[in-house]
Design a protein around this motif. Structure first.
Motif, PDB file in Angstrom:
ATOM      1  N   UNK A 159       0.830  -1.209   0.000  1.00  0.00           N
ATOM      2  CA  UNK A 159       0.000   0.000   0.000  1.00  0.00           C
ATOM      3  C   UNK A 159       0.869   1.266   0.000  1.00  0.00           C
ATOM      4  N   UNK A 160       2.070   1.198   0.630  1.00  0.00           N
ATOM      5  CA  UNK A 160       2.985   2.341   0.596  1.00  0.00           C
ATOM      6  C   UNK A 160       3.333   2.713  -0.847  1.00  0.00           C
ATOM      7  N   UNK A 161       3.542   1.685  -1.696  1.00  0.00           N
ATOM      8  CA  UNK A 161       3.923   1.934  -3.087  1.00  0.00           C
ATOM      9  C   UNK A 161       2.777   2.602  -3.851  1.00  0.00           C
ATOM     10  N   UNK A 162       1.546   2.100  -3.674  1.00  0.00           N
ATOM     11  CA  UNK A 162       0.389   2.671  -4.368  1.00  0.00           C
ATOM     12  C   UNK A 162       0.149   4.117  -3.941  1.00  0.00           C
ATOM     13  N   UNK A 163       0.236   4.349  -2.650  1.00  0.00           N
ATOM     14  CA  UNK A 163       0.043   5.715  -2.144  1.00  0.00           C
ATOM     15  C   UNK A 163       1.101   6.660  -2.702  1.00  0.00           C
ATOM     16  N   UNK A 164       2.335   6.168  -2.796  1.00  0.00           N
ATOM     17  CA  UNK A 164       3.401   6.979  -3.370  1.00  0.00           C
ATOM     18  C   UNK A 164       3.151   7.311  -4.832  1.00  0.00           C
ATOM     19  N   UNK A 165       2.613   6.362  -5.599  1.00  0.00           N
ATOM     20  CA  UNK A 165       2.276   6.602  -7.012  1.00  0.00           C
ATOM     21  C   UNK A 165       1.267   7.733  -7.147  1.00  0.00           C
ATOM     22  N   UNK A 166       0.203   7.648  -6.376  1.00  0.00           N
ATOM     23  CA  UNK A 166      -0.862   8.656  -6.456  1.00  0.00           C
ATOM     24  C   UNK A 166      -0.339  10.021  -6.026  1.00  0.00           C
ATOM     25  N   UNK A 167       0.407  10.040  -4.938  1.00  0.00           N
ATOM     26  CA  UNK A 167       0.965  11.303  -4.455  1.00  0.00           C
ATOM     27  C   UNK A 167       1.955  11.911  -5.434  1.00  0.00           C
ATOM     28  N   UNK A 177       8.532  10.197 -11.762  1.00  0.00           N
ATOM     29  CA  UNK A 177       8.255  10.581 -10.379  1.00  0.00           C
ATOM     30  C   UNK A 177       7.140   9.760  -9.756  1.00  0.00           C
ATOM     31  N   UNK A 178       6.185   9.349 -10.593  1.00  0.00           N
ATOM     32  CA  UNK A 178       5.132   8.482 -10.068  1.00  0.00           C
ATOM     33  C   UNK A 178       5.743   7.195  -9.528  1.00  0.00           C
ATOM     34  N   UNK A 179       6.652   6.607 -10.316  1.00  0.00           N
ATOM     35  CA  UNK A 179       7.323   5.379  -9.901  1.00  0.00           C
ATOM     36  C   UNK A 179       8.309   5.657  -8.776  1.00  0.00           C
ATOM     37  N   UNK A 180       9.026   6.804  -8.871  1.00  0.00           N
ATOM     38  CA  UNK A 180      10.000   7.165  -7.840  1.00  0.00           C
ATOM     39  C   UNK A 180       9.323   7.328  -6.487  1.00  0.00           C
ATOM     40  N   UNK A 181       8.184   8.020  -6.460  1.00  0.00           N
ATOM     41  CA  UNK A 181       7.476   8.191  -5.189  1.00  0.00           C
ATOM     42  C   UNK A 181       6.986   6.863  -4.640  1.00  0.00           C
ATOM     43  N   UNK A 182       6.627   5.952  -5.538  1.00  0.00           N
ATOM     44  CA  UNK A 182       6.251   4.616  -5.078  1.00  0.00           C
ATOM     45  C   UNK A 182       7.441   3.959  -4.381  1.00  0.00           C
ATOM     46  N   UNK A 183       8.633   4.098  -4.975  1.00  0.00           N
ATOM     47  CA  UNK A 183       9.840   3.529  -4.365  1.00  0.00           C
ATOM     48  C   UNK A 183      10.155   4.233  -3.047  1.00  0.00           C
ATOM     49  N   UNK A 184      10.128   5.569  -3.072  1.00  0.00           N
ATOM     50  CA  UNK A 184      10.509   6.344  -1.887  1.00  0.00           C
ATOM     51  C   UNK A 184       9.621   6.005  -0.696  1.00  0.00           C
ATOM     52  N   UNK A 185       8.301   6.087  -0.884  1.00  0.00           N
ATOM     53  CA  UNK A 185       7.399   5.838   0.246  1.00  0.00           C
ATOM     54  C   UNK A 185       7.351   4.350   0.603  1.00  0.00           C
ATOM     55  N   UNK A 186       7.541   3.494  -0.402  1.00  0.00           N
ATOM     56  CA  UNK A 186       7.583   2.064  -0.109  1.00  0.00           C
ATOM     57  C   UNK A 186       8.817   1.691   0.692  1.00  0.00           C
ATOM     58  N   UNK A 187       9.980   2.162   0.251  1.00  0.00           N
ATOM     59  CA  UNK A 187      11.232   1.867   0.955  1.00  0.00           C
ATOM     60  C   UNK A 187      11.222   2.500   2.340  1.00  0.00           C
ATOM     61  N   UNK A 188      10.763   3.748   2.424  1.00  0.00           N
ATOM     62  CA  UNK A 188      10.733   4.418   3.726  1.00  0.00           C
ATOM     63  C   UNK A 188       9.829   3.679   4.713  1.00  0.00           C
ATOM     64  N   UNK A 189       8.655   3.268   4.240  1.00  0.00           N
ATOM     65  CA  UNK A 189       7.731   2.541   5.118  1.00  0.00           C
ATOM     66  C   UNK A 189       8.309   1.217   5.580  1.00  0.00           C
ATOM     67  N   UNK A 190       8.937   0.477   4.654  1.00  0.00           N
ATOM     68  CA  UNK A 190       9.527  -0.810   5.025  1.00  0.00           C
ATOM     69  C   UNK A 190      10.751  -0.626   5.913  1.00  0.00           C
ATOM     70  N   UNK A 191      11.535   0.419   5.648  1.00  0.00           N
ATOM     71  CA  UNK A 191      12.701   0.681   6.499  1.00  0.00           C
ATOM     72  C   UNK A 191      12.277   1.006   7.921  1.00  0.00           C
ATOM     73  N   UNK A 192      11.206   1.779   8.078  1.00  0.00           N
ATOM     74  CA  UNK A 192      10.709   2.096   9.415  1.00  0.00           C
ATOM     75  C   UNK A 192      10.247   0.839  10.138  1.00  0.00           C
ATOM     76  N   UNK A 193       9.621  -0.054   9.398  1.00  0.00           N
ATOM     77  CA  UNK A 193       9.185  -1.310  10.030  1.00  0.00           C
ATOM     78  C   UNK A 193      10.393  -2.155  10.455  1.00  0.00           C
ATOM     79  N   UNK A 194      11.461  -2.150   9.650  1.00  0.00           N
ATOM     80  CA  UNK A 194      12.665  -2.904  10.001  1.00  0.00           C
ATOM     81  C   UNK A 194      13.381  -2.276  11.197  1.00  0.00           C
ATOM     82  N   UNK A 195      13.414  -0.940  11.223  1.00  0.00           N
ATOM     83  CA  UNK A 195      14.064  -0.253  12.338  1.00  0.00           C
ATOM     84  C   UNK A 195      13.288  -0.411  13.634  1.00  0.00           C
TER      85      UNK A 195
END
Length: 314
Positions: free
Chosen positions: A1-9, A67-85
């Protein structure tokens, strides 16, 4: 869902901010000896008058796709990194954002190269001019690849990495601190204005922290347009720029960038946060809106009910 939200944003942010980005690039790379524009607003006026309003949207294809794809990566990676941390702390917000910024450079650098070249082509001419070098962003990258290979397509990668890694760390850290400070709770009637303000200010903080690097990146990526290469390296670009224009060169286009940063990042962050909030609220609801069994244990302090989730944690 982080990736989809990043795409839309990301899509929302591109539509709002691309004209400001075109002005920023034009101001950053124009010749100091023969400047075409006196400032941000003169640049806006000149582009519209000489190239029509569509001149402000030159090169939008590349960021709209990228940027649509980049934001998907950014928010997806950030969300998963926070869960790992594990722990949601300011330090972890910065680290997760920095990791996301570094990873997305692989796509961001070629995309911005194509965008910059497209924005610079036909400067001062109507968009209907027939002597265009590039048909579109993909054609631009294809021609660069045929001429210069993989290295040419990745021109400016080091400066992009230097800009994006700390920039995105500041981005997510500022947004997290602002949303917590403003108290952006789901039941707050002023939640959306608060999210917009926090997102806009986070974007401004991010750009201010790395803007000098962005000036050098734009100059390196625009170098060679017209067939003349002026810079041999990052250090050479910095030296020539400072020698010819002084240290104020690092503020070229800053007004346009900050004017763009607020609405773009307000739209991006608010969209992403709202999409995630509603998606997670739906996931947490009992299936078919059934009432929870009466024997279910009440939520503990470690397990807060869904409405208590801080939107700042994305």
């Amino acid at each position: 869902m982080d990736f989809l939200a990043g795409c839309i944003g990301g899509a929302a942010g591109v539509l709002v901010g691309h004209p400001f980005d075109t002005v920023k690039v034009r101001l950053q790379v124009q010749s100091v000896d023969r400047p075409l524009y006196r400032g941000t607003f003169h640049c806006f006026q000149s582009i519209i008058r000489q190239e029509s309003v569509f001149g402000l949207y030159k090169g939008i294809g590349s960021p709209m796709m990228g940027l649509t794809f980049i934001n998907a990566i950014v928010f997806g990676v950030q969300g998963n990194a926070m869960r790992q941390l594990g722990k949601d702390t300011p330090t972890n917000q910065f680290l997760a954002g920095a990791a996301a910024g570094a990873i997305q450079c692989v796509i961001c650098c070629p995309m911005e190269l194509a965008k910059t070249r497209m924005q610079m082509q036909g400067t001062g001419m109507r968009t209907s001019s027939t002597n265009k070098l590039y048909k579109n962003s993909l054609d631009c990258l294809t021609r660069i690849y045929k001429r210069e290979g993989v290295r040419g397509v990745n021109r400016g990668m080091v400066t992009t990495l230097i800009r994006e890694t700390p920039g995105f760390g500041v981005y997510f850290l500022a947004y997290d601190m602002l949303t917590r400070g403003l108290g952006c709770e789901p039941e707050d009637p002023y939640m959306i204005p608060k999210l917009l303000f926090a997102g806009g200010m986070a974007g401004i903080a991010s750009w201010l922290s790395t803007y000098p690097v962005d000036v050098i990146k734009s100059r390196l990526q625009a170098d060679g347009v017209g067939g003349v290469n002026r810079y041999s390296s990052i250090a050479d670009c910095v030296r020539q720029s400072v020698d010819r224009e002084g240290y104020m060169v690092f503020t070229r286009g800053l007004t346009s960038t900050l004017l763009r940063a607020f609405p773009v990042n307000a739209a991006t962050f608010a969209t992403v946060t709202l999409v995630l909030m509603y998606a997670r609220a739906g996931d947490d609801c009992p299936k078919d809106c059934e009432l929870a069994p009466p024997t279910q244990a009440p939520p503990t302090e470690q397990q807060a009910p869904p409405t208590q989730i801080q939107p700042s944690s994305l």
